[in-house]
Design an enzyme around this catalytic site. Structure first.
Site, short mmCIF file in Angstrom:
data_model
loop_
_atom_site.label_atom_id
_atom_site.label_comp_id
_atom_site.label_asym_id
_atom_site.label_seq_id
_atom_site.Cartn_x
_atom_site.Cartn_y
_atom_site.Cartn_z
N THR A 100 0.82 -1.21 0.00
CA THR A 100 0.00 0.00 0.00
C THR A 100 0.86 1.26 0.00
O THR A 100 2.00 1.24 0.48
CB THR A 100 -0.91 0.02 1.25
OG1 THR A 100 -1.54 1.30 1.37
CG2 THR A 100 -0.11 -0.24 2.51
N ASP A 101 0.30 2.36 -0.51
CA ASP A 101 1.00 3.65 -0.47
C ASP A 101 1.19 4.12 0.97
O ASP A 101 2.06 4.97 1.25
CB ASP A 101 0.26 4.71 -1.28
CG ASP A 101 -1.20 4.90 -0.87
OD1 ASP A 101 -1.65 4.25 0.09
OD2 ASP A 101 -1.90 5.70 -1.52
N GLU A 102 0.42 3.57 1.90
CA GLU A 102 0.49 4.05 3.29
C GLU A 102 1.80 3.70 3.98
O GLU A 102 2.10 4.26 5.04
CB GLU A 102 -0.70 3.52 4.09
CG GLU A 102 -2.04 4.07 3.62
CD GLU A 102 -3.12 3.98 4.68
OE1 GLU A 102 -2.79 4.08 5.88
OE2 GLU A 102 -4.29 3.82 4.30
N TYR A 124 -2.01 -0.53 10.68
CA TYR A 124 -2.20 -1.20 9.40
C TYR A 124 -0.98 -1.01 8.51
O TYR A 124 -0.40 -1.98 8.00
CB TYR A 124 -3.45 -0.66 8.70
CG TYR A 124 -3.46 -0.94 7.22
CD1 TYR A 124 -3.51 -2.24 6.73
CD2 TYR A 124 -3.41 0.11 6.29
CE1 TYR A 124 -3.50 -2.50 5.36
CE2 TYR A 124 -3.41 -0.13 4.93
CZ TYR A 124 -3.45 -1.44 4.47
OH TYR A 124 -3.42 -1.69 3.12
#
EC number: 4.2.1.46
Length: 288
Positions: A100-102, A124
């Site tokens: 994910t970009d996160e 997360y």
């Protein structure tokens, strides 16, 4: 005949109804199972001829990750380690880990490329970043052909309504207000599901082992603007005062990154770019 084996745990956000259109196809097989069960996963690789693994399985709801952080660590980190280990032992031809970009953390102006440091700010994102390290280690140590992807927010029909777009749509369709964390000025990049599918097919065919690929889009929208556009679409109103009646601002969550801007030149180099315009994608999404 190219066969597709679909392994899912059927958690709270899964539905077999979404598989009805393909469930009877000869080249498709569904198996219910848990990536956190090593003996089951080892048996699966021993009994099914698996050439390529696309690893999407994860706990993904950021809000829940603050409450159930250990569960996110267990599924996302331990489960990934179980899966990549079994795939390595089975000599799988390619292992694609969907991240994910996160993992980059938030940024106000800097655009992240694949070499940017991982600075996750919630449980997360931290679990996804840690899982990446386990996957990448199999390339570094064994030259096991792993590929890591980091994508922007994905939206489309049939998405479980805990994600912001289907959640807002569902709330408005049931005559309830859109619930916005904090100021609503946080911006997100949204990719239509069909574009992401094309990206994964591109990585399957052309992605190089050991590489990381950002699957991003330049299209960006604040959560407040998202709510406004969905209110206009579903409630068919352009009145500012009326739109305000459909929005409810609440306390922000413990950490809420402002932006996740990514550079996706590596994917562009493989021949992929997003194609579905926002207006078209969100119209298709809101019809379900």
């Amino acid at each position: 005949l190219l066969c597709h084996l679909d392994l899912r745990s059927l958690d709270y956000c899964a539905s077999l109804k979404n598989l009805e259109t393909i469930s009877n196809k000869q080249n498709y097989k569904f198996i219910e199972g848990d990536i956190c069960e090593p003996h089951f996963i080892k048996w699966l690789f021993e009994t099914e001829k698996v050439d390529i693994v696309l690893h999407f399985a994860a706990q993904t709801h950021v809000d829940l990750s603050f409450v159930h952080a250990l569960e996110f660590t267990y599924v996302n980190v331990y489960g990934t380690h179980v899966l990549v280990s079994a795939a390595y032992e089975a000599r799988v031809e390619k292992f694609i880990y969907v991240s994910t970009d996160e993992v980059y953390g938030g940024s106000l102006d800097e655009e992240f490329d694949e070499s940017s440091p991982k600075q996750p700010t919630n449980p997360y994102a931290s679990s996804k970043a840690a899982a990446e390290c386990f996957v990448q280690s199999y390339w570094e140590q064994y030259k096991f052909p792993v590929v890591i992807t980091r994508s922007s927010n994905v939206y489309g029909p049939h998405q479980y309504p805990e994600k912001v777009i289907p959640k807002f749509i569902s709330l408005l369709q049931h005559n309830r207000k859109c619930c916005i964390h904090g100021s609503g000025l946080q911006k997100r990049n949204f990719l239509y599901a069909a574009d992401v599918v094309e990206a994964f097919l591109t990585v399957l065919k052309k992605g190089k082992p050991g590489e990381i690929y950002n699957i991003g889009t330049n299209f960006e929208m604040s959560i407040a603007q998202l709510a406004k556009e969905l209110i206009q679409l579903i409630k068919e109103t352009n009145s500012e005062s009326e739109m305000e009646n459909w929005v409810d601002y609440v306390d922000d969550r413990p950490s809420n990154d402002m932006r996740y801007p990514m550079k996706s030149e590596k994917m562009h180099g493989l021949g992929w770019r997003p194609k579905v315009p926002w207006k078209e994608g969100i119209k298709k999404t809101s019809m379900f």
